[in-house]
Design a protein around this motif. Structure first.
Motif, PDB file in Angstrom:
ATOM      1  N   LEU A 157      -1.148  -2.895  -2.914  1.00  0.00           N
ATOM      2  CA  LEU A 157      -0.627  -1.653  -2.402  1.00  0.00           C
ATOM      3  C   LEU A 157      -1.673  -0.549  -2.431  1.00  0.00           C
ATOM      4  O   LEU A 157      -1.671   0.310  -1.558  1.00  0.00           O
ATOM      5  CB  LEU A 157       0.609  -1.227  -3.196  1.00  0.00           C
ATOM      6  N   ASP A 158      -2.528  -0.575  -3.458  1.00  0.00           N
ATOM      7  CA  ASP A 158      -3.574   0.444  -3.538  1.00  0.00           C
ATOM      8  C   ASP A 158      -4.519   0.358  -2.349  1.00  0.00           C
ATOM      9  O   ASP A 158      -4.913   1.376  -1.786  1.00  0.00           O
ATOM     10  CB  ASP A 158      -4.372   0.296  -4.839  1.00  0.00           C
ATOM     11  N   VAL A 159      -4.865  -0.860  -1.970  1.00  0.00           N
ATOM     12  CA  VAL A 159      -5.765  -1.052  -0.829  1.00  0.00           C
ATOM     13  C   VAL A 159      -5.084  -0.602   0.459  1.00  0.00           C
ATOM     14  O   VAL A 159      -5.691   0.073   1.294  1.00  0.00           O
ATOM     15  CB  VAL A 159      -6.213  -2.527  -0.736  1.00  0.00           C
ATOM     16  N   ALA A 160      -3.825  -0.953   0.628  1.00  0.00           N
ATOM     17  CA  ALA A 160      -3.087  -0.550   1.825  1.00  0.00           C
ATOM     18  C   ALA A 160      -2.988   0.966   1.911  1.00  0.00           C
ATOM     19  O   ALA A 160      -3.160   1.554   2.992  1.00  0.00           O
ATOM     20  CB  ALA A 160      -1.696  -1.171   1.813  1.00  0.00           C
ATOM     21  N   ARG A 161      -2.733   1.604   0.781  1.00  0.00           N
ATOM     22  CA  ARG A 161      -2.657   3.072   0.762  1.00  0.00           C
ATOM     23  C   ARG A 161      -3.992   3.690   1.138  1.00  0.00           C
ATOM     24  O   ARG A 161      -4.056   4.636   1.926  1.00  0.00           O
ATOM     25  CB  ARG A 161      -2.218   3.549  -0.616  1.00  0.00           C
ATOM     26  N   HIS A 162      -5.057   3.153   0.583  1.00  0.00           N
ATOM     27  CA  HIS A 162      -6.393   3.665   0.876  1.00  0.00           C
ATOM     28  C   HIS A 162      -6.737   3.487   2.356  1.00  0.00           C
ATOM     29  O   HIS A 162      -7.245   4.411   2.994  1.00  0.00           O
ATOM     30  CB  HIS A 162      -7.423   2.961  -0.011  1.00  0.00           C
ATOM     31  N   LEU A 163      -6.461   2.316   2.901  1.00  0.00           N
ATOM     32  CA  LEU A 163      -6.789   2.058   4.312  1.00  0.00           C
ATOM     33  C   LEU A 163      -5.941   2.912   5.257  1.00  0.00           C
ATOM     34  O   LEU A 163      -6.444   3.419   6.264  1.00  0.00           O
ATOM     35  CB  LEU A 163      -6.609   0.572   4.627  1.00  0.00           C
ATOM     36  N   ALA A 164      -4.671   3.097   4.943  1.00  0.00           N
ATOM     37  CA  ALA A 164      -3.821   3.938   5.786  1.00  0.00           C
ATOM     38  C   ALA A 164      -4.281   5.391   5.727  1.00  0.00           C
ATOM     39  O   ALA A 164      -4.283   6.089   6.745  1.00  0.00           O
ATOM     40  CB  ALA A 164      -2.367   3.819   5.354  1.00  0.00           C
ATOM     41  N   THR A 165      -4.703   5.835   4.552  1.00  0.00           N
ATOM     42  CA  THR A 165      -5.221   7.197   4.420  1.00  0.00           C
ATOM     43  C   THR A 165      -6.503   7.361   5.219  1.00  0.00           C
ATOM     44  O   THR A 165      -6.700   8.374   5.902  1.00  0.00           O
ATOM     45  CB  THR A 165      -5.466   7.535   2.935  1.00  0.00           C
TER      46      THR A 165
END
Length: 91
Positions: free
Chosen positions: A1-9
């Motif tokens: 989830l951290d990676v997904a959040r970072h990429l979406a940001t």
């Protein structure tokens, strides 16, 4: 989830108006339990009315935003807002 959040940001930094990036980030925020931030992003993605033209995958993202937002409004006890969102999704 951290990676997904970072990429979406990062996607929102690169394309601030991207509905797809907004919806993806909102979905990640919902997984984290940050409903208020996710609802605000989905409201921004949905906008006051359906856009007349979409760029790329933004059409699908707009409909997903309407669906998720409708469900969130139902859970929060706001049926009028939920009906408006779900009617947009239905169209």
């Amino acid at each position: 989830l951290d990676v997904a959040r970072h990429l979406a940001t990062l996607a929102l930094v690169a394309k601030p108006g991207s509905l797809t990036a907004m919806v993806l980030l909102a979905r990640v925020l919902l997984r984290y339990g940050e409903r208020d931030e996710a609802t605000a992003l989905l409201e921004k993605a949905r906008g006051p009315q359906q856009p007349t033209s979409f760029a790329g995958d933004d059409a699908d993202a707009w409909y997903v935003a309407c669906q998720i937002l409708g469900d969130l409004h139902l859970e929060a006890g706001r049926p009028e807002q939920a009906i408006a969102c779900l009617n947009d999704f239905r169209k």
